[in-house]
Design a protein around this motif. Structure first.
Motif, PDB file in Angstrom:
ATOM      1  N   TYR A  58      50.608  34.118  49.786  1.00  0.00           N
ATOM      2  CA  TYR A  58      49.801  34.220  48.563  1.00  0.00           C
ATOM      3  C   TYR A  58      48.502  33.409  48.677  1.00  0.00           C
ATOM      4  O   TYR A  58      47.433  33.877  48.322  1.00  0.00           O
ATOM      5  CB  TYR A  58      50.607  33.748  47.353  1.00  0.00           C
ATOM      6  N   ASP A  76      57.738  35.155  42.533  1.00  0.00           N
ATOM      7  CA  ASP A  76      56.986  36.089  41.699  1.00  0.00           C
ATOM      8  C   ASP A  76      55.476  35.946  41.848  1.00  0.00           C
ATOM      9  O   ASP A  76      54.735  35.930  40.873  1.00  0.00           O
ATOM     10  CB  ASP A  76      57.398  35.917  40.227  1.00  0.00           C
ATOM     11  N   TYR A  77      55.006  35.820  43.078  1.00  0.00           N
ATOM     12  CA  TYR A  77      53.559  35.792  43.340  1.00  0.00           C
ATOM     13  C   TYR A  77      53.006  37.212  43.310  1.00  0.00           C
ATOM     14  O   TYR A  77      53.740  38.174  43.537  1.00  0.00           O
ATOM     15  CB  TYR A  77      53.273  35.228  44.730  1.00  0.00           C
ATOM     16  N   ASP A  78      51.714  37.320  43.086  1.00  0.00           N
ATOM     17  CA  ASP A  78      51.056  38.617  43.141  1.00  0.00           C
ATOM     18  C   ASP A  78      50.748  38.942  44.608  1.00  0.00           C
ATOM     19  O   ASP A  78      49.684  38.607  45.117  1.00  0.00           O
ATOM     20  CB  ASP A  78      49.770  38.562  42.314  1.00  0.00           C
ATOM     21  N   ILE A  79      51.701  39.555  45.283  1.00  0.00           N
ATOM     22  CA  ILE A  79      51.535  39.907  46.695  1.00  0.00           C
ATOM     23  C   ILE A  79      52.039  41.338  46.896  1.00  0.00           C
ATOM     24  O   ILE A  79      52.691  41.889  46.025  1.00  0.00           O
ATOM     25  CB  ILE A  79      52.355  38.981  47.631  1.00  0.00           C
ATOM     26  N   TYR A  80      51.694  41.923  48.033  1.00  0.00           N
ATOM     27  CA  TYR A  80      52.223  43.250  48.354  1.00  0.00           C
ATOM     28  C   TYR A  80      53.543  43.110  49.115  1.00  0.00           C
ATOM     29  O   TYR A  80      53.691  42.220  49.941  1.00  0.00           O
ATOM     30  CB  TYR A  80      51.235  44.025  49.224  1.00  0.00           C
ATOM     31  N   GLU A  81      54.476  44.023  48.810  1.00  0.00           N
ATOM     32  CA  GLU A  81      55.748  44.052  49.526  1.00  0.00           C
ATOM     33  C   GLU A  81      55.784  45.345  50.306  1.00  0.00           C
ATOM     34  O   GLU A  81      56.191  46.366  49.790  1.00  0.00           O
ATOM     35  CB  GLU A  81      56.896  44.110  48.516  1.00  0.00           C
ATOM     36  N   ASN A 182      49.293  39.368  51.939  1.00  0.00           N
ATOM     37  CA  ASN A 182      48.296  38.838  51.003  1.00  0.00           C
ATOM     38  C   ASN A 182      47.417  39.996  50.533  1.00  0.00           C
ATOM     39  O   ASN A 182      46.980  40.823  51.339  1.00  0.00           O
ATOM     40  CB  ASN A 182      47.451  37.786  51.716  1.00  0.00           C
ATOM     41  N   ARG A 183      47.164  40.065  49.234  1.00  0.00           N
ATOM     42  CA  ARG A 183      46.404  41.190  48.664  1.00  0.00           C
ATOM     43  C   ARG A 183      45.027  41.341  49.304  1.00  0.00           C
ATOM     44  O   ARG A 183      44.634  42.416  49.715  1.00  0.00           O
ATOM     45  CB  ARG A 183      46.194  40.978  47.163  1.00  0.00           C
ATOM     46  N   ALA A 184      44.291  40.238  49.354  1.00  0.00           N
ATOM     47  CA  ALA A 184      42.919  40.329  49.857  1.00  0.00           C
ATOM     48  C   ALA A 184      42.908  40.630  51.352  1.00  0.00           C
ATOM     49  O   ALA A 184      42.100  41.429  51.823  1.00  0.00           O
ATOM     50  CB  ALA A 184      42.157  39.042  49.576  1.00  0.00           C
TER      51      ALA A 184
END
Lengths: 210, 402
Positions: A58, A76-81, A182-184
């Motif tokens: 994250y 519960d992080y905002d990440i892609y699975e 990581n999203r970015a």
């Protein structure tokens, strides 16, 4: 080069086996070594505690990570699975002393666990704000010593529970190893990550089909 | 504890950096005809659509209404425009200021952004993206702008709703949000979707890349909404081609998030090696009846600051005056300041040794000690150009004394 956060312990061997397909050199990656970073041409593998994998991903310490679904849910992080790797299968379950006849909730119900958030959410959804006793290990002891009415923990075969006089009373969630991103970085390193994910997907499928 | 969780003091180095960045960005806004519009930091809660638990709320003793620290500028600017008696569209506004969100991480963020409002065609989206590019060019790092369109997924889900029940829809939305390839396959096994829909969903998870993504997407268009999404994106691309800024563009039809008020083009900006988006924006509806639209972006200034080269630091001189007549010290300070030095005077009566120690600890560069019979210049912290600067100070001093 891709930086991947790899957890020590339970999942390590399987992850290593998987990555050797991409880079034979990975076979020299040693969990017990004091070196926490292992570099090959393709990968930079960083060895971290299982619970820390989503945190590394994250905050961008690693592009990708591999960890259990249990750990992802807890953070519960905002990440892609991106992928279910289909190994390290287990359950996050509620267990109680085997003498307890019926799973019954009451105000003041105490649960010992290291999964504070999963536990709070699960019981909260049932309408009970249970008292959570956060423990960092040997959670199975808690009911025996009357520290708690139940535990929430990872169950693989159930042997540990049985050996400590406990039984699994409810499955909260099924877990297995996941590839997270990581999203970015999925976006800015798309050309590196995409082929890796595609190949990994194929590999898992082949393995699954034997 | 000095500060509550998620709040910070801002110190000299960051503050100076922010000021120089603000002035650069402000001049870009002004050059494109944007005017400042800074709404109050506190506004009625009803202005915003963010989830309640993310707002800092309190009661207004005058109106009895719930107030909140603003979490977002755009709804405030939109509201302002709705209250205008006369419409002089297009309206162009820019803002700088803090936003507040009651979250685990930083709860106060210093941001900037623009909004253009009116009966806008896609040229507006192009203009906003162009300005964003100009700002990002201030940084020394490569960046990319990911552009999507809310109608593509909206249109697709319209079709899917005919086939799936509400809980399946929510499940599918979560799969897309997490980009979970494995769960999508499992979902296909469990649901009765036809192969055409499966193909579209598979495409969506991979719908990321250059202009070719739009061409590919054409094959999967199922209705007018999806069609409009693609043709809008193509038109914006053409505008950006004219502005010669298409190189940093990536088309992203896979992203399901975005602010809940966005309708149309949406975008996110990423700076290479930075793990979070640094800017977000898109198009939103202002007045449905009159087809008034807004397009804008918000940029995280503190994030950007890390990638901007800071203005060269000035040389700091500490002036210790042991003479009775203060005239000389004041004259010297004025002259040095004129030459671009930072000059602070030691105005506490104490031993010179203590003053020098403090000045050294404060990271000042030089100390000038004025005595009845002359002066000393002491180098406190050696830097690259210390020798030249020393000579410069010496010259000024000799000139005054002669």
């Amino acid at each position: 080069m891709l930086t991947i956060a790899i957890p020590k312990g339970r999942l390590f061997k399987k992850i290593k086996e998987l990555l050797i397909y991409f880079e034979p050199k990975v076979k020299d990656f040693d969990e017990s070594s004091r070196k926490l970073i292992f570099e090959t041409n393709k990968f930079r593998l960083v060895l971290v505690k299982p619970f820390d994998v989503p945190t590394y991903v994250y905050y961008g310490g690693a592009d990708l990570g591999i960890c259990g679904k249990d750990v992802i849910l807890e953070h519960d992080y905002d990440i892609y699975e991106l992928l279910d790797l289909n190994f390290g299968k287990c359950r996050i379950s509620i267990a109680q002393k085997k003498e307890v006849k019926e799973f019954k909730l009451f105000p003041g119900f105490k649960v010992a666990t290291k999964y504070e958030n999963i536990t709070r959410k699960y019981f909260g959804d049932l309408g009970i704000d249970v008292e959570i006793i956060k423990l960092y290990g040997s959670v199975e002891l808690a009911p025996i010593l009357n520290l708690a009415d139940a535990i929430v923990d990872l169950v693989e075969t159930g042997t540990t529970l049985r050996e400590n006089g406990l039984k699994e009373v409810k499955v909260i969630e099924h877990s297995s190893a996941r590839l997270i991103a990581n999203r970015a970085f999925l976006k800015t390193k798309y050309n590196f990550i995409k082929p890796f994910v595609e190949n990994l997907k194929k590999l898992i499928k082949e393995k699954k089909e034997g | 504890m000095l500060v509550p969780r998620g709040f910070n003091y801002i110190f000299e180095n960051v503050y100076s950096g922010l000021f120089s960045l603000i002035s650069k960005i402000k001049s870009i806004y002004e050059a494109w005809g944007y005017e400042a519009l800074i709404p109050p930091e506190v506004d009625f809660k009803s202005t915003f659509s963010l989830e309640e638990e993310k707002l800092f709320r309190f009661l207004d003793k005058f109106s009895g209404k719930t107030l909140t620290l603003r979490p977002d500028f755009t709804p405030q600017i939109k509201k302002y425009v709705l209250f205008l008696k006369e419409n002089l569209y297009p309206l162009r506004y820019y803002y700088f200021g803090n936003i507040y969100k009651d979250e685990k991480s930083k709860r106060q963020n210093f941001v900037t952004g623009i909004e253009i409002l009116g009966e806008l065609g896609l040229e507006a989206d192009g203009e906003v993206l162009s300005i964003l590019h100009l700002i990002l060019n201030i940084t020394s790092k490569p960046f990319q702008v990911d552009i999507g369109h809310t109608l593509f997924l909206e249109g697709l889900f319209e079709e899917l709703k005919k086939l799936l029940n509400p809980s399946q829809i929510i499940h599918l939305q979560n799969i897309l949000k997490k980009k979970d390839f494995s769960l999508l396959e499992k979902f296909f096994e469990e649901s009765n979707l036809d192969s055409k829909k499966k193909e579209v969903l598979n495409f969506i998870l991979n719908a990321y890349g250059g202009k070719e993504v739009l061409k590919e997407a054409r094959k999967f268009v199922l209705n007018k909404k999806m069609e409009k999404a693609i043709s809008d994106l193509e038109k914006v691309y053409r505008v950006l081609e004219i502005y010669e800024i298409k190189d940093n563009l990536v088309f992203d039809l896979s992203e399901i998030r975005g602010l809940n008020y966005h309708k149309g083009i949406v975008f996110e900006v990423f700076i290479n090696s930075y793990p979070f988006p640094v800017a977000k924006g898109g198009r939103y509806l202002v007045k449905e009846t009159e087809k008034v639209w807004g397009v804008g972006f918000t940029l995280d200034l503190e994030a950007i600051l890390q990638f901007v080269s800071l203005p060269e630091e000035k040389i700091k001189v500490y002036l210790i005056d042991n003479t009775e007549d203060k005239k000389l010290a004041l004259k010297l300070a004025t002259l040095l300041r004129k030459k671009g030095f930072i000059v602070a005077r030691d105005i506490i009566k104490r031993d010179n040794k203590i003053s020098l120690e403090i000045a050294k600890k404060k990271n000042l560069d030089f100390a000038v000690v004025l005595k009845e019979n002359g002066f000393d210049i002491i180098v406190l912290n050696e830097k690259k150009n210390s020798e030249n600067k020393l000579k410069e100070i010496e010259k000024v001093l000799t000139k005054i004394l002669s």
